[in-house]
Design a protein around this motif. Sequence first.
Motif, PDB file in Angstrom:
ATOM      1  N   UNK A 274       0.840  -1.199   0.000  1.00  0.00           N
ATOM      2  CA  UNK A 274       0.000   0.000   0.000  1.00  0.00           C
ATOM      3  C   UNK A 274       0.873   1.247   0.000  1.00  0.00           C
ATOM      4  N   UNK A 275       0.562   2.171  -0.869  1.00  0.00           N
ATOM      5  CA  UNK A 275       1.233   3.460  -0.908  1.00  0.00           C
ATOM      6  C   UNK A 275       0.292   4.535  -0.381  1.00  0.00           C
ATOM      7  N   UNK A 276       0.854   5.588   0.141  1.00  0.00           N
ATOM      8  CA  UNK A 276       0.030   6.674   0.670  1.00  0.00           C
ATOM      9  C   UNK A 276      -0.634   7.427  -0.475  1.00  0.00           C
ATOM     10  N   UNK A 277      -1.940   7.635  -0.352  1.00  0.00           N
ATOM     11  CA  UNK A 277      -2.672   8.455  -1.317  1.00  0.00           C
ATOM     12  C   UNK A 277      -2.726   9.871  -0.748  1.00  0.00           C
ATOM     13  N   UNK A 278      -1.938  10.761  -1.319  1.00  0.00           N
ATOM     14  CA  UNK A 278      -1.791  12.099  -0.755  1.00  0.00           C
ATOM     15  C   UNK A 278      -3.012  12.988  -1.027  1.00  0.00           C
ATOM     16  N   UNK A 279      -3.811  12.616  -2.005  1.00  0.00           N
ATOM     17  CA  UNK A 279      -5.024  13.375  -2.326  1.00  0.00           C
ATOM     18  C   UNK A 279      -6.173  12.383  -2.453  1.00  0.00           C
ATOM     19  N   UNK A 280      -7.322  12.734  -1.921  1.00  0.00           N
ATOM     20  CA  UNK A 280      -8.472  11.827  -1.981  1.00  0.00           C
ATOM     21  C   UNK A 280      -8.911  11.629  -3.434  1.00  0.00           C
ATOM     22  N   UNK A 281      -9.460  10.460  -3.705  1.00  0.00           N
ATOM     23  CA  UNK A 281      -9.907  10.163  -5.060  1.00  0.00           C
ATOM     24  C   UNK A 281     -11.048  11.088  -5.477  1.00  0.00           C
ATOM     25  N   UNK A 282     -11.825  11.524  -4.520  1.00  0.00           N
ATOM     26  CA  UNK A 282     -12.931  12.438  -4.824  1.00  0.00           C
ATOM     27  C   UNK A 282     -12.404  13.741  -5.418  1.00  0.00           C
TER      28      UNK A 282
END
Length: 229
Positions: free
Chosen positions: A93-101
């Motif tokens: 798992x990598x950090x998602x720095x911005x929400x997909x929304x």
Amino acid sequence: MQDSRYNKYLGLPSIIGKSKAQVFAEVKDRVAKKLAGWKGKLLSIGGKEILIKAVAQAVPTYTMSCNQLPKTLCQDLESMMRSFWWGQKDKENKIAWVSWRKMCRSKLHGGMGFKNIQAFNLAMLAKQGWRILTNPDSLVARVFKAKYFPFDDVLNSKKGSNPSYAWRNIHNSLEVIRRGTRWRVGNGRRIHIWDDRWLPTPSTRKVISPQADYGHFPMVSSLIDNDTR
């Protein structure tokens, strides 16, 4: 027992059972295979963007034009695309720095222009509802009208008791049409004064219904002088 030869018609499941996730699992598998083939390659941000938009998000389009995918399946599809975007390899798992929304916003509003799968699914189904509304003489429109809204138009229809899977999908998308359309008045015979969106004012496009009973002239045609127009 079902004959396996007739499980599909024109590439879509011919029989929809209770387990929608199982029926449409093939869509998830196809997207997963596409993404798995790209993960080991060194792709630029631009390359990932093009592959997600032109391939991964295009794979379920045909299915979504006729069927409403389960919410969990839409979330799984977006999760796979999000992981691919942020550089996931294998199963880490990598950090998602911005929400997909936020990523689904247009680039003019700070996003990347990716599709919200659920919203896009409803938009595709709304096209079917729009065809029924604008082409009422077609066979499918006449069949649905006879069964589900014999005395009204599709926008004012009810889902009904024990509706077919096809009609339930189309009915769920009708709110998209209601929010995005406005009547062109013409003779006004089909437009309800209080209930329909027909005014040119962008703020509401709809008359706020008063408390008094004005049921004696419910249609816009009653406000138009037939001689002077």
